[in-house]
Design an enzyme around this catalytic site. Structure first.
Site, PDB file in Angstrom:
ATOM      1  N   HIS A   1      72.951 -57.011 -16.272  1.00 18.28           N
ATOM      2  CA  HIS A   1      72.786 -56.202 -15.206  1.00 18.28           C
ATOM      3  C   HIS A   1      72.906 -56.326 -13.668  1.00 18.28           C
ATOM      4  CE1 HIS A   1      70.908 -59.868 -13.387  1.00 18.28           C
ATOM      5  NE2 HIS A   1      70.920 -60.575 -13.817  1.00 18.28           N
TER       6      HIS A   1
ATOM      7  N   CYS B   1      74.289 -64.910 -16.670  1.00 21.08           N
ATOM      8  CA  CYS B   1      74.402 -63.116 -16.928  1.00 21.08           C
ATOM      9  C   CYS B   1      75.549 -63.036 -16.372  1.00 21.08           C
ATOM     10  CB  CYS B   1      73.005 -62.721 -16.251  1.00 21.08           C
ATOM     11  SG  CYS B   1      71.156 -62.983 -17.310  1.00 21.08           S
TER      12      CYS B   1
END
Length: 217
Positions: free
Chosen positions: A177, A193
């Protein structure tokens, strides 16, 4: 892999004035308690030096983190994604032997993802809610956001877009992301992440299909 202190972890979730105060605090603390050699070698020092240089987010990336078309092994599957953790680089394979490379930031040791996954969902400006693990680890930091943050909220760490990862067909809490802190590229901090600068995430997003295979090493 370069890891960050708690002060570095909170920067994505505070406003600009608080970030500046934090930079001053860490600078003073480092001056009092750390030798110049240790300070210069510290990953947190690298993070804060970058942030202080341009707290508004126009940090100039090092050349090897800028998007580029590069040659890769011909054995890498066309359409797949490779992440080389030790180099903080993501490769999206466009043609046999050719890939789009971009710099990333990763999670701290023990919180980062390694192995094979598949992209099972995509979203632009996604809503974000702290995971149960995040709430257990750091309720002081994440509890205030347990109700979630809408896409586009400057406190939302998901940024412009997200690619949701599944392992063996089961969704995980890991994503590729965007991020609003471009100086974090090339460093490892907080959750696991894989984070790209927002403009780079927007470039990657339309080229990655649901079902894309990926490997993180």
């Amino acid at each position: 892999m370069r890891r960050l202190s708690f002060c570095a972890r909170i920067l994505p979730y505070v406003n600009l004035s608080t970030r500046k105060r934090c930079l001053v605090m860490i600078s003073r603390r480092s001056f009092l308690f750390a030798s110049p050699a240790l300070l210069a070698a510290s990953p947190a020092a690298a993070f804060f030096k970058r942030a202080a240089k341009d707290p508004n987010g126009a940090y100039e990336l090092e050349e090897h983190f800028k998007p580029a078309m590069v040659k890769v092994p011909a054995s890498w599957r066309v359409g797949s994604i490779r992440v080389l953790s030790d180099r903080f680089q993501l490769f999206h394979i466009r043609k046999r032997g050719l890939a789009r490379r971009v710099g990333v930031s990763l999670g701290e040791q023990g919180l980062d993802f390694k192995g094979r996954a598949t992209i099972h969902r995509k979203a632009e400006w996604p809503r974000w809610t702290p995971t149960p693990r995040m709430l257990r680890r750091r309720p002081d930091l994440y509890a205030q956001y347990k109700g979630g943050l809408d896409g586009g909220d400057p406190r939302n760490p998901m940024g412009a877009a997200a690619l949701y990862m599944a392992v063996n067909g089961r969704p995980t809490y890991y994503r590729i992301h965007g991020t609003n802190i471009p100086w974090s590229i090339g460093l490892a901090y907080e959750t696991g992440c894989i984070k790209l600068r927002n403009d780079h995430m927007q470039m990657l997003y339309p080229h990655v299909k649901v079902g894309t295979r990926m490997l993180v090493t």
